[in-house]
Design a protein around this motif. Structure first.
Motif, short mmCIF file in Angstrom:
data_model
loop_
_atom_site.label_atom_id
_atom_site.label_comp_id
_atom_site.label_asym_id
_atom_site.label_seq_id
_atom_site.Cartn_x
_atom_site.Cartn_y
_atom_site.Cartn_z
N GLY A 57 34.12 40.55 39.04
CA GLY A 57 34.99 39.49 38.54
C GLY A 57 34.33 38.41 37.73
N VAL A 58 32.99 38.34 37.72
CA VAL A 58 32.33 37.19 37.10
C VAL A 58 32.56 37.15 35.59
N TYR A 59 32.81 38.29 34.97
CA TYR A 59 33.07 38.26 33.53
C TYR A 59 34.28 37.39 33.22
N GLY A 60 35.26 37.37 34.14
CA GLY A 60 36.44 36.55 33.93
C GLY A 60 36.12 35.07 33.94
N LEU A 61 35.12 34.69 34.75
CA LEU A 61 34.74 33.27 34.81
C LEU A 61 34.10 32.82 33.51
N THR A 62 33.15 33.61 32.99
CA THR A 62 32.51 33.20 31.74
C THR A 62 33.49 33.28 30.56
N GLN A 63 34.38 34.28 30.59
CA GLN A 63 35.44 34.33 29.59
C GLN A 63 36.28 33.06 29.62
N ALA A 64 36.62 32.63 30.84
CA ALA A 64 37.48 31.45 30.99
C ALA A 64 36.83 30.21 30.39
N PHE A 65 35.53 30.05 30.63
CA PHE A 65 34.86 28.84 30.13
C PHE A 65 34.68 28.85 28.61
N LEU A 66 34.60 30.03 28.01
CA LEU A 66 34.22 30.10 26.60
C LEU A 66 35.37 30.45 25.65
N GLN A 67 36.55 30.81 26.17
CA GLN A 67 37.66 31.13 25.28
C GLN A 67 38.05 29.94 24.41
N ILE A 68 38.12 28.74 24.99
CA ILE A 68 38.52 27.56 24.22
C ILE A 68 37.52 27.26 23.10
N ILE A 345 43.03 28.21 24.94
CA ILE A 345 43.44 27.70 26.25
C ILE A 345 44.19 28.78 27.02
N TYR A 346 45.08 29.47 26.34
CA TYR A 346 45.83 30.57 26.96
C TYR A 346 44.88 31.63 27.53
N SER A 347 43.89 32.03 26.74
CA SER A 347 42.94 33.05 27.19
C SER A 347 42.07 32.55 28.33
N THR A 348 41.78 31.24 28.34
CA THR A 348 41.03 30.67 29.46
C THR A 348 41.82 30.82 30.75
N GLY A 353 42.38 33.44 35.73
CA GLY A 353 43.27 34.12 36.66
C GLY A 353 42.65 35.40 37.19
N ALA A 354 42.01 36.18 36.30
CA ALA A 354 41.35 37.41 36.74
C ALA A 354 40.25 37.11 37.75
N PHE A 355 39.46 36.07 37.49
CA PHE A 355 38.38 35.70 38.41
C PHE A 355 38.94 35.24 39.76
N VAL A 356 39.91 34.35 39.72
CA VAL A 356 40.49 33.84 40.96
C VAL A 356 41.18 34.97 41.73
N GLY A 357 41.91 35.84 41.03
CA GLY A 357 42.58 36.94 41.70
C GLY A 357 41.61 37.87 42.40
N GLY A 358 40.52 38.22 41.72
CA GLY A 358 39.53 39.10 42.33
C GLY A 358 38.83 38.47 43.52
N ALA A 359 38.40 37.21 43.35
CA ALA A 359 37.69 36.54 44.44
C ALA A 359 38.60 36.32 45.64
N ALA A 360 39.83 35.86 45.37
CA ALA A 360 40.76 35.60 46.47
C ALA A 360 41.14 36.88 47.19
N ALA A 361 41.34 37.96 46.43
CA ALA A 361 41.72 39.23 47.06
C ALA A 361 40.60 39.74 47.95
N GLY A 362 39.35 39.63 47.48
CA GLY A 362 38.24 40.07 48.31
C GLY A 362 38.15 39.28 49.61
N TRP A 363 38.34 37.97 49.49
CA TRP A 363 38.28 37.13 50.70
C TRP A 363 39.44 37.44 51.65
N MET A 364 40.66 37.55 51.11
CA MET A 364 41.83 37.81 51.96
C MET A 364 41.75 39.18 52.62
N HIS A 365 41.27 40.17 51.88
CA HIS A 365 41.14 41.50 52.46
C HIS A 365 40.18 41.50 53.64
#
Length: 458
Positions: A57-68, A345-348, A353-365
């Motif tokens: 999921g970490v690719y989603g985090l760096t994508q989020a910071f750099l899309q803007i 901003i939209y892409s961020t 969302g991809a990063f949060v979804g992956g991290a949260a799903a792993g924790w909840m599972h």
């Protein structure tokens, strides 16, 4: 009377095909490891389940910071140079991940893959190269290509793993970045009237303009939820198919392929229905509802194959419609001189969302069990559904470029006010040093004669 729908021109077809190819090759590179990485990660030094999830999921985090930043740079430096730099970063990250023998090394490589944050610039280039009245169709074509890449990764990943292994897959993704560069400069046209260069609002003002827009913010939140749910679902769905449906990983394609193809059959009819004046809200909100119902079915019936199949059909149908529609809605809603910033901003929101979804799903599972992920995703979608019900349809506007001659800044501001006062003109921006006015107009109400009075020879 509403104008008739127009087909894509040959130039638009070539543009969309090329940019869809760049999207497809890049996303195929990102997603190929999804169905095979979990088992591979267990053999890496420093492995833990959380770090394995972070590597995915970490690719989603760096994508989020750099899309803007990438989106805004594309407004000023041009789309193609920004896209090229992003593809090069993606290739370097792929090579690092291929050479890594530890989970930490793969995390670094995946983070660098995400640093090539070109989605905003690519979507903005689609907007530059297509007319507004055909943009939903163009985005739908790209959306289908992206969906095919995602599906292809689920089918090809296990097969490639058995031949070249996960390091070989990472090397393959580096090669796909090279293919993307060749397509960018060999196939995709360069806009002849792209974003006005270097002369607009300061960066901070432009950023705040699009961030404070309620219509844009609703769409940003929507794409965040959509990709959080997508990532969370695929964190646990493969395990669901193995544990409860008795399907080994190498046979998961036999579930994904027919359901994805069946859902695509409904994509264009639903998009066409959503383009009608009274069709937007039922199709948009109905697609969100389909996703919510799919998560409910997965939660209640994940141990029964018929429920799983019905839920996944609903999921793929709703996802495809929203994935095709949301980028077009953003490009049609954003100010004409700040599309790159708005899409950034939209892409961020999308990748965060991809990063949060992956991290949260792993924790909840790990904490509450597999079914809790479906319940959490369903709850999030229920909130989005309430927002979608009250989302107004976008204004039916087209983009025009008017040659008005070079003017002093004060004259340009006065001209912009006079152009905006013409019936049918919703937005007018005059670029003083280029002698060009960028307009958003309602063709059904536009006073063409009044507008042409301000036109000067190019």
């Amino acid at each position: 009377m509403r104008p008739r729908a127009r087909p894509l021109t040959p130039l638009e077809r070539r543009s969309v095909a090329g940019l869809a190819g760049i999207f497809a090759t890049r996303l195929l590179g990102l997603f190929l490891i999804l169905p095979v990485f979990a088992l591979y990660a267990e053999g890496l030094s420093g492995y833990t389940p959380f770090l394995a999830g972070l590597a995915l999921g970490v690719y989603g985090l760096t994508q989020a910071f750099l899309q803007i930043p990438f989106g805004m740079l594309s407004d000023r430096l041009g789309r193609k140079p920004v896209i090229a730099v992003g593809l090069l970063l993606f290739a370097v990250g792929s090579a690092i991940a291929a050479l890594a023998d530890s989970i930490a090394g793969v995390i670094v490589g995946r983070a660098l893959q995400g640093a090539g944050a070109i989605s905003a610039a690519v979507v903005a280039l689609v907007a530059d190269l297509t007319r507004e009245e055909v943009r939903t169709k163009a985005m739908a074509i790209i959306g289908i290509t992206v969906g095919a890449s995602f599906l292809g990764s689920l089918l090809l990943g296990p097969a490639l793993d058995s031949v070249i292994g996960v390091p070989g897959i990472f090397w393959l993704t580096a090669g796909l970045a090279g293919v993307g560069l060749a397509v960018l400069f060999g196939t995709v046209p360069t806009p002849t009237a792209g974003p006005p260069a270097g002369s607009r609002r300061p960066v901070r003002a432009e950023f705040l303009l699009v961030l404070r827009d309620p219509a844009l913010l609703r769409l940003d939140i929507g794409i965040f939820v959509l990709h959080a749910v997508l990532t969370a679902t695929f964190v646990v769905l493969p395990m669901t198919l193995v544990r409860y449906a008795g399907l080994p990983g190498e046979r998961h394609w036999s579930v994904y392929l027919p359901l994805m193809l069946a859902s695509v059959v409904f994509l264009f009819p639903l998009i066409a229905a959503g383009e009608r004046p009274r069709g937007f809200r039922p199709v948009f909100a109905g697609s969100v509802l389909a996703l919510a119902l799919a998560q409910g079915a997965l939660y209640l019936g994940h141990s029964e194959l018929p429920y799983l199949l019905a839920a996944l059909f609903l999921f793929f149908t709703g996802f495809n419609v929203l994935e095709a529609s949301l980028p077009s809605l953003i490009s049609r809603t954003a100010p004409s001189t700040a599309k790159g910033a708005a899409i950034g901003i939209y892409s961020t929101f999308q990748f965060f969302g991809a990063f949060v979804g992956g991290a949260a799903a792993g924790w909840m599972h790990g904490r509450f069990g597999l079914a809790s992920v479906y319940a959490g995703a369903g709850a999030l979608l229920a909130v989005w559904f309430l927002v979608a019900v009250f989302t107004p349809p976008p204004a039916r506007l087209t983009t025009r470029t008017l040659q008005v001659g070079r003017r002093a800044p004060a004259e340009a501001r006065d001209l912009a006010s006079r152009l905006a006062a013409i019936p049918g003109v919703a937005e007018a921006t005059v670029i003083a040093d280029e002698g060009v006015a960028y307009l958003k107009v309602d063709d059904t109400a536009l006073d063409d004669a009044a507008l042409e009075r301000y036109s000067t020879p190019a």
